[in-house]
Design a protein around this motif. Structure first.
Motif, PDB file in Angstrom:
ATOM      1  N   GLY A  94     -44.126  28.020  29.991  1.00 14.33           N
ATOM      2  CA  GLY A  94     -44.388  26.602  30.220  1.00 14.33           C
ATOM      3  C   GLY A  94     -43.192  25.702  30.013  1.00 14.33           C
ATOM      4  O   GLY A  94     -43.294  24.484  30.211  1.00 14.33           O
ATOM      5  N   SER A  95     -42.039  26.278  29.643  1.00 16.22           N
ATOM      6  CA  SER A  95     -40.839  25.463  29.425  1.00 16.22           C
ATOM      7  C   SER A  95     -40.377  24.825  30.723  1.00 16.22           C
ATOM      8  O   SER A  95     -40.466  25.429  31.798  1.00 16.22           O
ATOM      9  CB  SER A  95     -39.719  26.322  28.835  1.00 16.22           C
ATOM     10  N   THR A  96     -39.869  23.592  30.615  1.00 17.70           N
ATOM     11  CA  THR A  96     -39.489  22.835  31.814  1.00 17.70           C
ATOM     12  C   THR A  96     -38.039  22.365  31.793  1.00 17.70           C
ATOM     13  O   THR A  96     -37.611  21.676  32.719  1.00 17.70           O
ATOM     14  CB  THR A  96     -40.398  21.603  31.962  1.00 17.70           C
ATOM     15  N   ALA A  97     -37.268  22.698  30.774  1.00 15.94           N
ATOM     16  CA  ALA A  97     -35.888  22.223  30.656  1.00 15.94           C
ATOM     17  C   ALA A  97     -34.919  23.222  31.283  1.00 15.94           C
ATOM     18  O   ALA A  97     -35.100  24.438  31.173  1.00 15.94           O
ATOM     19  CB  ALA A  97     -35.531  22.002  29.194  1.00 15.94           C
ATOM     20  N   VAL A 157     -34.070  31.779  24.255  1.00 16.21           N
ATOM     21  CA  VAL A 157     -35.473  32.179  24.361  1.00 16.21           C
ATOM     22  C   VAL A 157     -36.227  31.041  25.034  1.00 16.21           C
ATOM     23  O   VAL A 157     -36.243  29.911  24.539  1.00 16.21           O
ATOM     24  CB  VAL A 157     -36.080  32.478  22.978  1.00 16.21           C
ATOM     25  N   ARG A 158     -36.846  31.342  26.159  1.00 14.54           N
ATOM     26  CA  ARG A 158     -37.600  30.344  26.915  1.00 14.54           C
ATOM     27  C   ARG A 158     -39.079  30.718  26.835  1.00 14.54           C
ATOM     28  O   ARG A 158     -39.518  31.719  27.397  1.00 14.54           O
ATOM     29  CB  ARG A 158     -37.115  30.308  28.362  1.00 14.54           C
ATOM     30  N   VAL A 167     -35.301  22.973  22.117  1.00 13.10           N
ATOM     31  CA  VAL A 167     -35.630  22.077  23.227  1.00 13.10           C
ATOM     32  C   VAL A 167     -37.150  22.115  23.400  1.00 13.10           C
ATOM     33  O   VAL A 167     -37.714  23.153  23.733  1.00 13.10           O
ATOM     34  CB  VAL A 167     -34.934  22.506  24.530  1.00 13.10           C
ATOM     35  N   ILE A 168     -37.806  20.989  23.142  1.00 10.16           N
ATOM     36  CA  ILE A 168     -39.249  20.868  23.339  1.00 10.16           C
ATOM     37  C   ILE A 168     -39.474  19.915  24.499  1.00 10.16           C
ATOM     38  O   ILE A 168     -39.184  18.712  24.386  1.00 10.16           O
ATOM     39  CB  ILE A 168     -39.945  20.342  22.069  1.00 10.16           C
ATOM     40  N   ALA A 206     -24.510  29.590  18.612  1.00 15.68           N
ATOM     41  CA  ALA A 206     -25.829  29.019  18.347  1.00 15.68           C
ATOM     42  C   ALA A 206     -26.859  29.554  19.339  1.00 15.68           C
ATOM     43  O   ALA A 206     -26.566  29.742  20.523  1.00 15.68           O
ATOM     44  CB  ALA A 206     -25.767  27.496  18.438  1.00 15.68           C
ATOM     45  N   HIS A 207     -28.079  29.807  18.862  1.00 13.00           N
ATOM     46  CA  HIS A 207     -29.171  30.277  19.713  1.00 13.00           C
ATOM     47  C   HIS A 207     -30.051  29.093  20.106  1.00 13.00           C
ATOM     48  O   HIS A 207     -30.236  28.144  19.336  1.00 13.00           O
ATOM     49  CB  HIS A 207     -30.004  31.320  18.968  1.00 13.00           C
ATOM     50  N   ILE A 208     -30.596  29.177  21.319  1.00 14.03           N
ATOM     51  CA  ILE A 208     -31.413  28.085  21.861  1.00 14.03           C
ATOM     52  C   ILE A 208     -32.848  28.570  22.021  1.00 14.03           C
ATOM     53  O   ILE A 208     -33.100  29.617  22.632  1.00 14.03           O
ATOM     54  CB  ILE A 208     -30.870  27.599  23.221  1.00 14.03           C
ATOM     55  N   LEU A 209     -33.795  27.785  21.499  1.00 13.79           N
ATOM     56  CA  LEU A 209     -35.224  28.053  21.670  1.00 13.79           C
ATOM     57  C   LEU A 209     -35.808  26.926  22.511  1.00 13.79           C
ATOM     58  O   LEU A 209     -35.723  25.756  22.143  1.00 13.79           O
ATOM     59  CB  LEU A 209     -35.923  28.107  20.303  1.00 13.79           C
TER      60      LEU A 209
END
Length: 437
Positions: free
Chosen positions: A77-80, A73-74, A121-122, A94-97
């Motif tokens: 404004g996410s930049t990674a 889930v992105r 990931v922030i 594993a799920h990634i936020l």
């Protein structure tokens, strides 16, 4: 006789003076730094340096529902970014936020409260459970802050959570030589003002900290964060050819490259020192480029003032105290020995016709002379002082009880010295018995 008395008391005065100077010198702090850096870096409170963005995140319930419905889930404004093939090979189920940078503490807390997300990931900060993956090499920092690449961080964290061997890092960052059309406008701006700001970059002006970082001036190029997965134009070498012997600082997003004099050693030292300390904050916040550059230039100033690169050592005048300090204990011992020897000589004259207190004073004085050359224990000084007082009291015909009290105190002080030296033969009673025998 008067001359002997002057020498006797003069040596005692010098001994006391030397002792005072030595003890005062021990309180001086030792400064081993090259110089006091005038950098203006300091701790700032969250939100006071422009690091918070306008981005927000949904509620915990909404994010939980999104994560349940998708493995990745992105949020807006996410930049990674990352290499999906490498990450999928180790991530399991594993799920990634992924959240944008610049969130305040409350919003970051909501992201962490999404239990369905095994990895969060922030900005480019990668965490999962109680773990956090952090870069520790220049290639990893460059990929992270120049293009938003967190592939190695995700692979390391996923392997750690699954308790699997960590695959080796892969440097996915690639340079390319810039074209003449790309270099020309940059060089024109540098010739005109010393600063080029490309479209999308956030640098408004060169910070004032540049004056101490590069006192003779430098050239600055600010570029936005580069597209992930594409080769990045390496402007530094091209600009060095046009501006030889001139420091050149190039920003690619939050990554800073140095080119110019002493590049081979200075660039890596400055970058490693800066990102080793600041990378954690830069990864999760949305600092303007001006703030990042300001902090980097402060670190450059610190490195220069550390005396490592092209700064001549300043003249340091001779400090007589530090030169003489090692000799002061020996000078004290010599003066004390002269005083005690002269005192013992005068006492020995009386010892021929009297016994008891004068004889004990003479014996303790001889003992003090011997141990003063073997120990600088404060007890030696105290014992000598009491023996001196006893000698004066005896000469002035003060009560014998007073003299014996002084001698008893001196005896205890000299016994402490004997025990510290591990010499039972220097215990006052043992020593005096030996003199009588």
């Amino acid at each position: 006789m008067a001359r002997t008395g002057w020498l006797r008391w003069g040596s005692l005065g010098v001994a006391v003076l030397v002792l005072v100077v030595f003890l005062v010198a021990q309180r001086q702090s030792v400064d081993v730094s090259y110089g006091q850096s005038p950098s203006s870096s300091g701790t700032v409170e969250e939100g006071s340096a422009g690091e918070l963005s306008d981005a927000t995140v949904p509620s915990v319930e909404e994010m939980s529902a999104l994560v349940k419905a998708s493995p990745v889930v992105r949020l807006p404004g996410s930049t990674a970014y990352w290499d999906e093939a490498r990450v999928n090979a180790v991530i399991g189920d594993a799920h990634i936020l992924v959240a944008p940078p610049g969130l305040d503490e409350a919003e970051r807390g909501r992201v962490r409260d999404v239990e369905e997300a095994g990895i969060r990931v922030i900005g480019t900060e990668v965490t999962g459970g109680a773990y956090q993956a952090t870069a520790d090499t220049l290639p990893d920092w460059r990929a992270q802050f120049a293009t938003g690449d967190v592939t190695n961080l995700l692979v390391t964290l996923a392997a750690g959570i699954a308790k699997r061997p960590t695959p080796p890092d892969v440097d996915g960052f690639r340079w390319r030589e810039p074209t003449a059309a790309e270099v020309e406008p940059v060089a024109a701006d540098l010739r005109a003002s010393g600063l080029h700001v490309a479209a999308g970059a956030t640098l408004a002006k060169v910070p004032d900290s540049a004056k101490t970082a590069f006192p003779d001036g430098a050239l600055y190029v600010a570029l936005p964060r580069q597209p992930y997965g594409e080769p990045v134009p390496n402007f530094g070498p091209a600009l060095v050819k046009l501006f030889p012997d001139k420091p050149i600082v190039v920003l690619y997003g939050e990554w800073i490259e140095y080119h110019g004099p002493r590049e081979a050693d200075f660039a890596s030292v400055a970058a490693a020192s800066f990102y080793g300390q600041a990378a954690d904050r830069i990864s999760r916040y949305a600092y303007p480029q001006g703030n990042v550059l300001h902090a980097y230039l402060n670190r450059v100033t610190d490195v220069r003032y550390a005396g490592l690169f092209d700064r001549p050592l300043p003249y340091v005048p001779l400090d007589p105290l530090r030169v003489a300090l090692p000799a002061l204990p020996w000078l004290f011992a010599a003066c004390a020995a002269v005083f005690l020897a002269l005192s013992a000589t005068s006492l020995r004259r009386k010892a021929f016709t009297t016994t008891g207190t004068p004889a004990r004073l003479a014996g303790l004085t001889a003992l003090a002379i011997e141990v003063s050359g073997l120990s600088h224990d404060p007890s030696v000084v105290r014992g000598i002082a009491k023996l001196t007082a006893a000698s004066e009291a005896l000469a002035e015909n003060l009560p014998d009880q007073h003299v014996r009290g002084l001698l008893d105190g001196a005896s205890r002080d000299l016994d402490e010295v004997a025990r510290a030296l591990g010499r039972n033969d220097y215990l006052s009673d043992v020593y005096l018995r030996g003199r009588v025998a």
